[in-house]
Design an enzyme around this catalytic site. Structure first.
Site, short mmCIF file in Angstrom:
data_model
loop_
_atom_site.label_atom_id
_atom_site.label_comp_id
_atom_site.label_asym_id
_atom_site.label_seq_id
_atom_site.Cartn_x
_atom_site.Cartn_y
_atom_site.Cartn_z
N TRP A 100 0.84 -1.22 0.00
CA TRP A 100 0.00 0.00 0.00
C TRP A 100 0.86 1.25 0.00
O TRP A 100 0.56 2.21 -0.71
CB TRP A 100 -0.97 0.00 1.18
N ASP A 167 -1.81 6.79 6.29
CA ASP A 167 -2.80 5.80 5.87
C ASP A 167 -3.04 4.89 7.07
O ASP A 167 -2.20 4.06 7.42
CB ASP A 167 -2.25 5.00 4.67
N LYS A 191 -11.96 -2.24 7.19
CA LYS A 191 -11.19 -3.08 8.11
C LYS A 191 -11.68 -2.90 9.55
O LYS A 191 -12.16 -3.84 10.14
CB LYS A 191 -9.70 -2.79 7.98
C1 PLP Z 1 -6.81 -2.17 2.40
C2 PLP Z 1 -5.82 -1.10 2.42
C3 PLP Z 1 -5.74 -0.14 1.39
C4 PLP Z 1 -6.60 -0.20 0.16
O1 PLP Z 1 -7.88 0.15 0.44
P1 PLP Z 1 -8.98 0.28 -0.71
O2 PLP Z 1 -10.12 0.85 0.04
O3 PLP Z 1 -9.22 -1.09 -1.24
O4 PLP Z 1 -8.45 1.18 -1.77
C5 PLP Z 1 -4.83 0.89 1.53
N1 PLP Z 1 -4.01 0.96 2.60
C6 PLP Z 1 -4.04 0.04 3.58
C7 PLP Z 1 -3.12 0.18 4.74
C8 PLP Z 1 -4.95 -1.00 3.52
O5 PLP Z 1 -4.99 -1.92 4.51
#
Ligand code: PLP
Length: 352
Positions: A100, A167, A191
Protein backbone atom coordinates in the site's frame (compact mmCIF):
# COMPACT_ATOMS: atom_id res chain seq x y z
CA UNK A 1 -25.52 -22.38 11.01
CA UNK A 2 -22.20 -23.37 12.59
CA UNK A 3 -20.19 -20.51 14.06
CA UNK A 4 -17.71 -18.96 11.63
CA UNK A 5 -14.57 -17.36 13.00
CA UNK A 6 -13.96 -14.53 10.59
CA UNK A 7 -10.29 -13.56 10.28
CA UNK A 8 -10.78 -11.87 6.91
CA UNK A 9 -8.32 -9.06 6.08
CA UNK A 10 -11.03 -6.78 4.70
CA UNK A 11 -13.88 -6.38 4.20
CA UNK A 12 -13.97 -7.96 7.60
CA UNK A 13 -15.91 -8.92 10.67
CA UNK A 14 -18.55 -6.59 12.12
CA UNK A 15 -20.43 -7.09 15.38
CA UNK A 16 -23.65 -9.00 14.80
CA UNK A 17 -25.69 -6.16 16.29
CA UNK A 18 -24.20 -3.76 13.74
CA UNK A 19 -25.27 -6.08 10.93
CA UNK A 20 -28.75 -6.26 12.49
CA UNK A 21 -28.99 -2.47 12.85
CA UNK A 22 -28.02 -2.14 9.18
CA UNK A 23 -30.69 -4.65 8.20
CA UNK A 24 -33.20 -2.64 10.21
CA UNK A 25 -32.17 0.52 8.31
CA UNK A 26 -32.68 -1.32 5.06
CA UNK A 27 -36.21 -2.23 6.21
CA UNK A 28 -37.17 1.16 7.62
CA UNK A 29 -34.72 4.02 7.91
CA UNK A 30 -35.25 6.32 10.90
CA UNK A 31 -39.00 5.80 10.87
CA UNK A 32 -39.29 7.29 7.37
CA UNK A 33 -41.06 4.24 5.99
CA UNK A 34 -38.29 4.15 3.37
CA UNK A 35 -35.27 1.93 3.12
CA UNK A 36 -31.81 3.49 3.59
CA UNK A 37 -31.24 2.07 0.09
CA UNK A 38 -33.78 4.44 -1.41
CA UNK A 39 -33.60 7.72 0.49
CA UNK A 40 -32.12 10.94 -0.79
CA UNK A 41 -28.68 11.72 0.56
CA UNK A 42 -30.01 15.25 1.06
CA UNK A 43 -32.96 14.16 3.19
CA UNK A 44 -32.81 15.65 6.67
CA UNK A 45 -32.65 12.17 8.18
CA UNK A 46 -29.55 11.24 6.19
CA UNK A 47 -27.87 14.60 6.68
CA UNK A 48 -28.30 13.87 10.39
CA UNK A 49 -26.54 10.52 9.90
CA UNK A 50 -23.56 12.25 8.28
CA UNK A 51 -23.37 14.83 11.05
CA UNK A 52 -23.60 12.21 13.76
CA UNK A 53 -20.92 10.11 12.09
CA UNK A 54 -18.58 13.10 11.89
CA UNK A 55 -19.21 13.95 15.51
CA UNK A 56 -18.64 10.44 16.79
CA UNK A 57 -15.36 10.12 14.86
CA UNK A 58 -14.19 13.42 16.35
CA UNK A 59 -15.12 12.13 19.78
CA UNK A 60 -13.66 8.63 19.46
CA UNK A 61 -10.39 9.98 18.04
CA UNK A 62 -10.31 12.93 20.36
CA UNK A 63 -9.72 15.34 17.47
CA UNK A 64 -8.72 18.85 18.45
CA UNK A 65 -10.29 21.99 16.94
CA UNK A 66 -9.40 22.69 13.34
CA UNK A 67 -9.94 19.18 11.98
CA UNK A 68 -12.59 18.23 9.44
CA UNK A 69 -13.98 14.78 8.74
CA UNK A 70 -15.27 13.86 5.28
CA UNK A 71 -16.61 10.70 3.67
CA UNK A 72 -15.56 9.81 0.16
CA UNK A 73 -15.81 6.96 -2.30
CA UNK A 74 -12.92 5.48 -4.24
CA UNK A 75 -11.29 3.60 -1.37
CA UNK A 76 -8.04 4.34 0.40
CA UNK A 77 -6.42 3.82 -3.00
CA UNK A 78 -7.99 6.99 -4.35
CA UNK A 79 -6.47 8.92 -1.45
CA UNK A 80 -3.00 7.94 -2.68
CA UNK A 81 -3.42 10.40 -5.53
CA UNK A 82 -5.96 12.75 -3.98
CA UNK A 83 -3.69 13.69 -1.10
CA UNK A 84 -0.84 14.38 -3.50
CA UNK A 85 -3.14 16.45 -5.70
CA UNK A 86 -4.02 18.61 -2.72
CA UNK A 87 -0.75 18.76 -0.81
CA UNK A 88 2.22 18.11 -3.07
CA UNK A 89 3.73 21.22 -4.60
CA UNK A 90 7.33 20.15 -5.18
CA UNK A 91 8.61 17.36 -2.89
CA UNK A 92 7.29 14.88 -0.34
CA UNK A 93 8.87 12.23 1.89
CA UNK A 94 7.48 8.69 2.22
CA UNK A 95 8.33 5.49 3.99
CA UNK A 96 7.96 2.37 1.90
CA UNK A 97 6.73 -0.36 4.19
CA UNK A 98 4.52 -2.53 2.01
CA UNK A 99 2.35 -2.81 -1.05
CA UNK A 100 0.00 0.00 0.00
CA UNK A 101 2.83 2.39 0.81
CA UNK A 102 4.45 1.53 -2.54
CA UNK A 103 1.17 2.27 -4.31
CA UNK A 104 0.88 5.58 -2.49
CA UNK A 105 4.40 6.49 -3.65
CA UNK A 106 3.66 5.45 -7.22
CA UNK A 107 0.57 7.64 -7.46
CA UNK A 108 2.19 10.66 -5.82
CA UNK A 109 5.10 10.60 -8.28
CA UNK A 110 2.80 12.09 -10.90
CA UNK A 111 2.69 15.30 -8.85
CA UNK A 112 6.23 15.91 -7.67
CA UNK A 113 9.49 14.49 -6.40
CA UNK A 114 9.18 11.64 -3.91
CA UNK A 115 11.92 11.11 -1.40
CA UNK A 116 11.75 7.60 0.10
CA UNK A 117 13.43 8.16 3.46
CA UNK A 118 12.90 4.67 4.89
CA UNK A 119 12.15 1.34 3.28
CA UNK A 120 11.89 -2.29 4.33
CA UNK A 121 11.61 -3.58 0.79
CA UNK A 122 15.05 -5.21 1.14
CA UNK A 123 13.61 -7.80 3.53
CA UNK A 124 10.20 -8.30 1.97
CA UNK A 125 8.67 -5.61 4.21
CA UNK A 126 9.20 -7.68 7.33
CA UNK A 127 10.09 -4.76 9.61
CA UNK A 128 9.39 -1.07 10.18
CA UNK A 129 12.25 1.21 9.14
CA UNK A 130 13.52 3.41 11.98
CA UNK A 131 16.03 6.16 12.57
CA UNK A 132 15.19 8.08 9.42
CA UNK A 133 15.12 11.83 9.43
CA UNK A 134 12.20 13.72 7.97
CA UNK A 135 13.53 16.60 5.85
CA UNK A 136 12.10 20.00 6.69
CA UNK A 137 11.95 21.15 3.06
CA UNK A 138 9.27 18.70 1.89
CA UNK A 139 5.55 19.44 1.65
CA UNK A 140 4.56 16.50 3.85
CA UNK A 141 5.68 13.13 5.20
CA UNK A 142 3.53 10.08 4.46
CA UNK A 143 3.52 6.84 6.40
CA UNK A 144 1.34 3.72 6.72
CA UNK A 145 0.51 2.96 10.34
CA UNK A 146 -0.23 -0.72 9.83
CA UNK A 147 0.92 -2.84 6.92
CA UNK A 148 -2.06 -5.08 6.40
CA UNK A 149 -0.43 -7.53 4.01
CA UNK A 150 2.86 -8.13 5.83
CA UNK A 151 1.71 -7.73 9.43
CA UNK A 152 3.94 -4.91 10.66
CA UNK A 153 2.76 -1.88 12.62
CA UNK A 154 4.33 1.41 13.63
CA UNK A 155 4.43 1.44 17.43
CA UNK A 156 5.05 5.16 17.61
CA UNK A 157 4.85 8.10 15.25
CA UNK A 158 7.64 10.58 14.60
CA UNK A 159 7.52 14.21 15.55
CA UNK A 160 7.43 15.61 12.07
CA UNK A 161 8.71 19.07 11.09
CA UNK A 162 6.28 18.95 8.14
CA UNK A 163 2.60 17.88 7.94
CA UNK A 164 2.27 14.23 8.90
CA UNK A 165 0.00 12.23 6.57
CA UNK A 166 -1.00 8.70 7.50
CA UNK A 167 -2.80 5.80 5.87
CA UNK A 168 -4.51 4.27 8.92
CA UNK A 169 -6.82 1.99 6.94
CA UNK A 170 -6.14 -1.14 8.91
CA UNK A 171 -5.64 0.04 12.47
CA UNK A 172 -7.72 3.18 12.90
CA UNK A 173 -9.76 3.09 16.12
CA UNK A 174 -7.86 0.05 17.36
CA UNK A 175 -5.51 2.02 19.59
CA UNK A 176 -5.25 5.45 21.11
CA UNK A 177 -3.21 7.87 19.03
CA UNK A 178 -2.43 11.51 19.54
CA UNK A 179 -4.45 12.88 16.62
CA UNK A 180 -2.92 16.32 17.00
CA UNK A 181 0.34 14.94 15.56
CA UNK A 182 -1.31 14.34 12.21
CA UNK A 183 -2.36 16.75 9.49
CA UNK A 184 -4.19 14.17 7.41
CA UNK A 185 -5.43 10.70 8.27
CA UNK A 186 -7.30 8.50 5.85
CA UNK A 187 -8.78 5.05 6.13
CA UNK A 188 -10.93 2.79 3.99
CA UNK A 189 -13.74 1.76 6.33
CA UNK A 190 -13.73 -1.93 5.52
CA UNK A 191 -11.19 -3.08 8.11
CA UNK A 192 -11.94 -1.51 11.46
CA UNK A 193 -14.81 0.88 10.89
CA UNK A 194 -17.59 -0.58 8.79
CA UNK A 195 -18.43 -2.11 5.45
CA UNK A 196 -16.61 -1.33 2.19
CA UNK A 197 -17.53 1.67 0.09
CA UNK A 198 -16.62 4.66 2.21
CA UNK A 199 -13.27 6.20 3.04
CA UNK A 200 -12.91 8.46 6.04
CA UNK A 201 -10.58 11.43 5.56
CA UNK A 202 -9.58 13.56 8.54
CA UNK A 203 -7.97 16.83 7.56
CA UNK A 204 -6.38 19.61 9.51
CA UNK A 205 -7.89 22.44 7.58
CA UNK A 206 -4.91 24.77 7.63
CA UNK A 207 -2.84 22.49 5.39
CA UNK A 208 -5.12 23.10 2.41
CA UNK A 209 -4.87 25.79 -0.23
CA UNK A 210 -1.08 25.70 -0.52
CA UNK A 211 -0.59 24.13 -3.95
CA UNK A 212 -0.62 26.19 -7.11
CA UNK A 213 -2.13 23.61 -9.46
CA UNK A 214 -5.78 23.62 -10.37
CA UNK A 215 -7.47 20.75 -8.53
CA UNK A 216 -10.42 19.08 -10.28
CA UNK A 217 -13.58 19.50 -8.17
CA UNK A 218 -14.07 15.84 -7.33
CA UNK A 219 -10.44 15.64 -6.13
CA UNK A 220 -10.59 18.80 -4.05
CA UNK A 221 -10.66 18.31 -0.27
CA UNK A 222 -11.67 21.92 0.35
CA UNK A 223 -14.77 21.49 -1.80
CA UNK A 224 -15.79 18.24 -0.10
CA UNK A 225 -15.39 19.96 3.26
CA UNK A 226 -17.41 22.96 2.14
CA UNK A 227 -20.19 20.70 0.81
CA UNK A 228 -20.10 18.52 3.95
CA UNK A 229 -19.45 15.32 1.98
CA UNK A 230 -22.40 16.09 -0.29
CA UNK A 231 -20.53 17.46 -3.30
CA UNK A 232 -21.69 14.32 -5.06
CA UNK A 233 -23.76 11.41 -3.76
CA UNK A 234 -21.81 9.84 -0.91
CA UNK A 235 -21.90 6.09 -0.21
CA UNK A 236 -25.12 6.30 1.78
CA UNK A 237 -25.53 2.74 3.05
CA UNK A 238 -21.83 2.42 3.90
CA UNK A 239 -21.92 5.58 6.00
CA UNK A 240 -25.11 4.47 7.70
CA UNK A 241 -23.67 1.09 8.57
CA UNK A 242 -20.36 2.58 9.70
CA UNK A 243 -22.28 4.83 12.09
CA UNK A 244 -23.93 1.78 13.64
CA UNK A 245 -20.48 0.33 14.25
CA UNK A 246 -19.04 3.57 15.66
CA UNK A 247 -21.96 3.80 18.06
CA UNK A 248 -21.28 0.24 19.09
CA UNK A 249 -17.58 0.99 19.69
CA UNK A 250 -18.52 3.98 21.82
CA UNK A 251 -21.04 1.95 23.78
CA UNK A 252 -18.59 -0.80 24.67
CA UNK A 253 -15.88 1.57 25.88
CA UNK A 254 -14.40 3.45 22.94
CA UNK A 255 -10.91 3.25 21.51
CA UNK A 256 -9.34 2.51 24.89
CA UNK A 257 -11.35 -0.69 25.10
CA UNK A 258 -10.60 -1.54 21.45
CA UNK A 259 -6.92 -1.23 22.27
CA UNK A 260 -7.21 -3.45 25.33
CA UNK A 261 -8.98 -6.11 23.31
CA UNK A 262 -6.55 -5.95 20.43
CA UNK A 263 -3.58 -6.34 22.76
CA UNK A 264 -5.26 -9.30 24.41
CA UNK A 265 -5.97 -11.03 21.09
CA UNK A 266 -2.48 -10.38 19.72
CA UNK A 267 -0.75 -11.59 22.90
CA UNK A 268 -2.70 -14.84 22.80
CA UNK A 269 -1.92 -15.62 19.17
CA UNK A 270 1.73 -14.53 19.14
CA UNK A 271 2.41 -16.56 22.28
CA UNK A 272 1.25 -19.65 20.41
CA UNK A 273 3.22 -18.79 17.27
CA UNK A 274 6.35 -18.39 19.41
CA UNK A 275 5.93 -21.52 21.49
CA UNK A 276 4.66 -23.94 18.84
CA UNK A 277 7.60 -25.50 16.94
CA UNK A 278 5.48 -25.98 13.80
CA UNK A 279 5.06 -22.23 13.24
CA UNK A 280 7.19 -19.15 12.82
CA UNK A 281 6.21 -15.48 12.84
CA UNK A 282 7.00 -13.71 9.55
CA UNK A 283 8.15 -10.31 10.78
CA UNK A 284 10.46 -8.61 13.29
CA UNK A 285 9.05 -9.23 16.77
CA UNK A 286 9.13 -5.58 17.88
CA UNK A 287 7.16 -4.50 14.79
CA UNK A 288 4.45 -7.12 14.95
CA UNK A 289 0.99 -5.88 14.13
CA UNK A 290 -1.79 -6.29 16.65
CA UNK A 291 -4.20 -6.33 13.72
CA UNK A 292 -2.72 -8.73 11.19
CA UNK A 293 -0.59 -11.59 12.52
CA UNK A 294 1.44 -13.21 9.73
CA UNK A 295 3.06 -16.60 10.21
CA UNK A 296 4.31 -19.57 8.24
CA UNK A 297 4.56 -23.30 8.72
CA UNK A 298 8.14 -24.40 9.33
CA UNK A 299 7.42 -27.45 7.18
CA UNK A 300 5.44 -26.45 4.11
CA UNK A 301 4.50 -30.03 3.31
CA UNK A 302 2.07 -29.83 6.26
CA UNK A 303 0.08 -27.11 4.57
CA UNK A 304 -2.83 -29.19 3.32
CA UNK A 305 -3.28 -30.90 6.66
CA UNK A 306 -3.19 -27.64 8.55
CA UNK A 307 -5.64 -26.06 6.14
CA UNK A 308 -8.09 -28.90 6.70
CA UNK A 309 -7.71 -28.53 10.47
CA UNK A 310 -8.57 -24.83 10.68
CA UNK A 311 -11.34 -25.12 8.13
CA UNK A 312 -12.91 -27.91 10.17
CA UNK A 313 -12.88 -25.60 13.22
CA UNK A 314 -14.98 -23.00 11.38
CA UNK A 315 -12.10 -20.61 10.78
CA UNK A 316 -12.34 -18.43 7.70
CA UNK A 317 -9.92 -16.07 5.97
CA UNK A 318 -6.45 -16.87 7.34
CA UNK A 319 -4.69 -17.55 4.04
CA UNK A 320 -1.91 -15.02 3.55
CA UNK A 321 -2.14 -12.32 0.89
CA UNK A 322 -1.04 -13.52 -2.56
CA UNK A 323 2.06 -11.32 -2.37
CA UNK A 324 3.16 -12.49 1.09
CA UNK A 325 2.18 -16.18 1.28
CA UNK A 326 1.84 -18.16 4.49
CA UNK A 327 -0.97 -17.30 6.88
CA UNK A 328 -2.44 -14.06 8.09
CA UNK A 329 -4.92 -13.86 10.93
CA UNK A 330 -6.59 -10.46 10.83
CA UNK A 331 -7.89 -9.52 14.27
CA UNK A 332 -9.86 -6.34 13.79
CA UNK A 333 -11.97 -4.58 16.40
CA UNK A 334 -14.99 -6.86 16.14
CA UNK A 335 -13.13 -10.17 16.40
CA UNK A 336 -13.96 -11.94 19.68
CA UNK A 337 -11.10 -13.31 21.76
CA UNK A 338 -12.92 -16.62 21.56
CA UNK A 339 -12.17 -16.83 17.82
CA UNK A 340 -8.45 -16.37 18.49
CA UNK A 341 -8.67 -19.09 21.13
CA UNK A 342 -10.18 -21.45 18.55
CA UNK A 343 -7.27 -20.78 16.18
CA UNK A 344 -4.75 -21.25 19.00
CA UNK A 345 -6.39 -24.55 19.95
CA UNK A 346 -6.19 -25.74 16.34
CA UNK A 347 -2.49 -24.89 16.21
CA UNK A 348 -1.85 -26.58 19.55
CA UNK A 349 -3.72 -29.74 18.61
CA UNK A 350 -1.99 -29.81 15.27
CA UNK A 351 1.36 -29.92 17.02
CA UNK A 352 0.15 -32.70 19.32
C1 PLP B 1 -6.81 -2.17 2.40
C2 PLP B 1 -5.82 -1.10 2.42
C3 PLP B 1 -5.74 -0.14 1.39
C4 PLP B 1 -6.60 -0.20 0.16
O1 PLP B 1 -7.88 0.15 0.44
P1 PLP B 1 -8.98 0.28 -0.71
O2 PLP B 1 -10.12 0.85 0.04
O3 PLP B 1 -9.22 -1.09 -1.24
O4 PLP B 1 -8.45 1.18 -1.77
C5 PLP B 1 -4.83 0.89 1.53
N1 PLP B 1 -4.01 0.96 2.60
C6 PLP B 1 -4.04 0.04 3.58
C7 PLP B 1 -3.12 0.18 4.74
C8 PLP B 1 -4.95 -1.00 3.52
O5 PLP B 1 -4.99 -1.92 4.51
Amino acid sequence: MTKVHNFSAGPSILPREVVEATIEGIRDFAGTGLSILEVSHRSKEFVAVVEETQAIIKELMNLPEGYEVIFLGGGASMQFLMLAYNLLETKAAYTKTGVWAANAIKEAKAFGEINVIGSSEDKNYSYIPKGYEIPSDVDYFHCTSNNTIYGTQMKSFPDSPVPLVCDMSSDILSREVDASKFSLIYAGAQKNMGPAGVTVVIIKKDILGKVSRKIPSIMNYALHIEKESMFNTPPVISIFSMLQNLKYIKKVGGVKEMQRKSEERAALLYAEIDSNPLFRGSVAVEDRSNMNACFVLEDETLEEKFNSAWKAAGISGIKGHRSAGGYRASMYNALPLESVQVLVDVMRNFNK
